[in-house]
Design a protein around this motif. Structure first.
Motif, PDB file in Angstrom:
ATOM      1  N   MET A  40      47.331  33.538  42.496  1.00  0.00           N
ATOM      2  CA  MET A  40      46.956  32.519  41.769  1.00  0.00           C
ATOM      3  C   MET A  40      46.802  32.545  40.392  1.00  0.00           C
ATOM      4  O   MET A  40      46.996  31.770  39.540  1.00  0.00           O
ATOM      5  CB  MET A  40      45.297  32.131  42.354  1.00  0.00           C
ATOM      6  N   ALA A  41      46.447  33.782  39.901  1.00  0.00           N
ATOM      7  CA  ALA A  41      46.496  34.345  38.556  1.00  0.00           C
ATOM      8  C   ALA A  41      48.041  34.008  37.800  1.00  0.00           C
ATOM      9  O   ALA A  41      47.924  33.490  36.638  1.00  0.00           O
ATOM     10  CB  ALA A  41      46.150  35.726  38.421  1.00  0.00           C
ATOM     11  N   ILE A  90      48.119  30.255  37.631  1.00  0.00           N
ATOM     12  CA  ILE A  90      47.409  29.755  36.345  1.00  0.00           C
ATOM     13  C   ILE A  90      48.029  30.129  34.990  1.00  0.00           C
ATOM     14  O   ILE A  90      47.921  29.429  34.141  1.00  0.00           O
ATOM     15  CB  ILE A  90      46.231  30.374  36.601  1.00  0.00           C
ATOM     16  N   SER A 103      42.915  40.002  37.043  1.00  0.00           N
ATOM     17  CA  SER A 103      43.607  38.940  37.797  1.00  0.00           C
ATOM     18  C   SER A 103      42.546  37.972  38.399  1.00  0.00           C
ATOM     19  O   SER A 103      42.922  36.794  38.231  1.00  0.00           O
ATOM     20  CB  SER A 103      44.478  39.373  38.998  1.00  0.00           C
ATOM     21  N   ALA A 119      42.387  34.130  37.147  1.00  0.00           N
ATOM     22  CA  ALA A 119      42.241  33.071  38.550  1.00  0.00           C
ATOM     23  C   ALA A 119      40.930  32.360  38.568  1.00  0.00           C
ATOM     24  O   ALA A 119      40.729  32.009  39.549  1.00  0.00           O
ATOM     25  CB  ALA A 119      42.531  33.813  39.592  1.00  0.00           C
TER      26      ALA A 119
END
Length: 433
Positions: free
Chosen positions: A154-155, A158, A43, A47
């Motif tokens: 966040m990962a 994205i 992850s 990110a």
């Protein structure tokens, strides 16, 4: 559990409020928080752009995680690793000591790890009598576990953005291909329109595509391209509607019939104003005087044969049309090829003519030439007549081309052809005017 007190950096490295806040944030781990360290590391890699760390820094983080003995990072267990610089360099693919220190500082600055320096700056562990870790000095992985939820969110964002960007690029590629091929097809088939201007506008849009596309600069360009494609499709559909309805030749089986190699082709004298006597004479003489054509449509005169003398009539644009009922009475066979097996309007007749044209082996170009010279309705009526007398015609395509040339010179009229078919069906009919 991590100690509650604040640790300041060893040696000349200064302390800052930002370091204090990051250290406190790293200690604020909810009770019972656990993560698989390698899934969490993936992850972090996903990110990476949002965390503002380089791939080399992630190589160092990967090496640090290998020194943690368990696969699960847990808030209930010590999270400090204490490798020597030499061992850390080996697991970081032989990274130089100076580079290693720079990337360790980057990981600390990104809030993924924190330092826990010993009194002398060395990394080591003090163990209890039972062999457990009593105190450890080195790098704490607690900030990484504390930010696990934020990093995973966040990962995921994205990854979703990357998938969306890939979809936008695929749509843009397909749209570019569609527009280029549609413009090429329109130019090749001479569809009316300012295609040079459309092509210039298309190229201007393509030039604005950025070298590095993202979700901010790509959608407006894609919207313009899709609008351009939609406008082109509308123009082509409008042109198609203005032309005679067509049928898919791939769905029509070719009609097979026995043809007489000695069959004859017939021409008609012109039927114009003041030519009623000529029409009567032609109908009395069977109206289809026999002249044999080659497959390329050359007439008897071109083959050295003597044919009938033709009477000039109106020019192509003035070729006379006849009521639909008269055409269907003279050519009833055409109705079988109309929509639902019947012909109720001129549009149905033109649709049936396209089917019959394909069945008789008349090329699309020959039929289009006939439509441009005689008109769509008259051309459909001629096809109906050819179908009705199909057994007497050796080459329907050549015959239609010859009729088109004669109509262009004003030497062909539809009346005698229809009159001959009407007379052949039964008792005498009224003269066509």
């Amino acid at each position: 559990m991590e100690s509650d007190y604040v640790t300041t950096p060893f040696g000349r490295r200064p302390m800052s409020l930002a370091m204090l806040l990051k250290q406190r944030r790293g200690e604020a781990i909810a009770a019972g928080t656990t993560r698989n360290k390698w899934k969490l590391f993936r992850s972090v890699c996903e990110a990476r752009a949002g965390l503002d760390v380089t791939d080399r820094a992630l190589t160092v983080l990967d090496a640090l995680l290998t020194f943690y003995p368990e696969d699960e990072l847990s808030s209930e267990k010590p999270l400090v690793v204490f490798p020597s610089n030499a061992q850390l360099s080996l697991r970081a693919r032989g990274m130089a000591a100076a580079t290693l220190r720079r990337h360790l500082a980057a990981l600390v600055g990104a809030g993924l790890i924190s330092r826990k320096d010993s009194p002398n700056g060395k990394r080591y562990v003090r163990r209890s009598r039972e062999g457990g870790i009593d105190e450890a000095y080195g790098f704490s992985l607690a900030p990484l576990l504390a930010r696990a939820g934020d990093i995973e969110t966040m990962a995921a964002r994205i990854a979703a953005d990357r998938q969306m960007l890939r979809g936008l690029k695929e749509r843009l590629t397909i749209c570019r291909r569609d527009i280029a091929k549609l413009i090429s097809a329109a130019v090749e088939e001479a569809v009316p329109g300012d295609w040079e201007r459309v092509s210039s506008m298309f190229q201007a849009i393509l030039e604005r595509i950025p070298r590095v596309a993202n979700l901010e600069n790509l959608p407006p360009i894609l919207d313009e391209l899709e609008t351009t494609r939609e406008n082109i499709v509308k123009l082509l559909e409008l042109h198609e509607k203005m032309q005679m309805p067509s049928a898919s030749e791939s769905q029509i089986e070719r009609h097979i019939q026995n043809s007489n190699p000695e069959s004859i082709l017939e021409f008609e004298r012109g039927l114009g104003t003041g030519q009623a006597a000529t029409t009567e004479r032609l109908t009395e003489q069977n109206d289809w005087p026999g002249i044999k054509l080659d497959d390329d449509g050359r007439g008897a005169q071109e083959n050295g044969l003597e044919g009938p003398r033709f009477v000039k009539s109106a020019r192509a644009g003035e070729l006379k049309s006849f009521p639909l009922g008269v055409v269907l009475q003279a050519c009833p066979d055409i109705a079988d090829y109309g929509p639902d097996g019947s012909v109720r309007s001129w549009r149905d007749l033109m649709t049936a003519a396209v089917v019959v044209r394909s069945m008789l082996g008349v090329s699309p170009s020959a039929y289009e030439d006939a439509c441009s010279v005689m008109g769509s309705e008259n051309s459909a009526a001629v096809i109906a007549c050819i179908l009705q007398r199909g057994g007497c015609i050796h080459s329907a395509g050549g015959y239609l081309r010859d009729l088109t040339r004669r109509a262009e010179r004003g030497e062909f009229a539809l009346g005698p052809m229809l009159m001959a078919l009407l007379r052949a069906k039964g008792p005498p009919v009224a003269k066509l005017s």
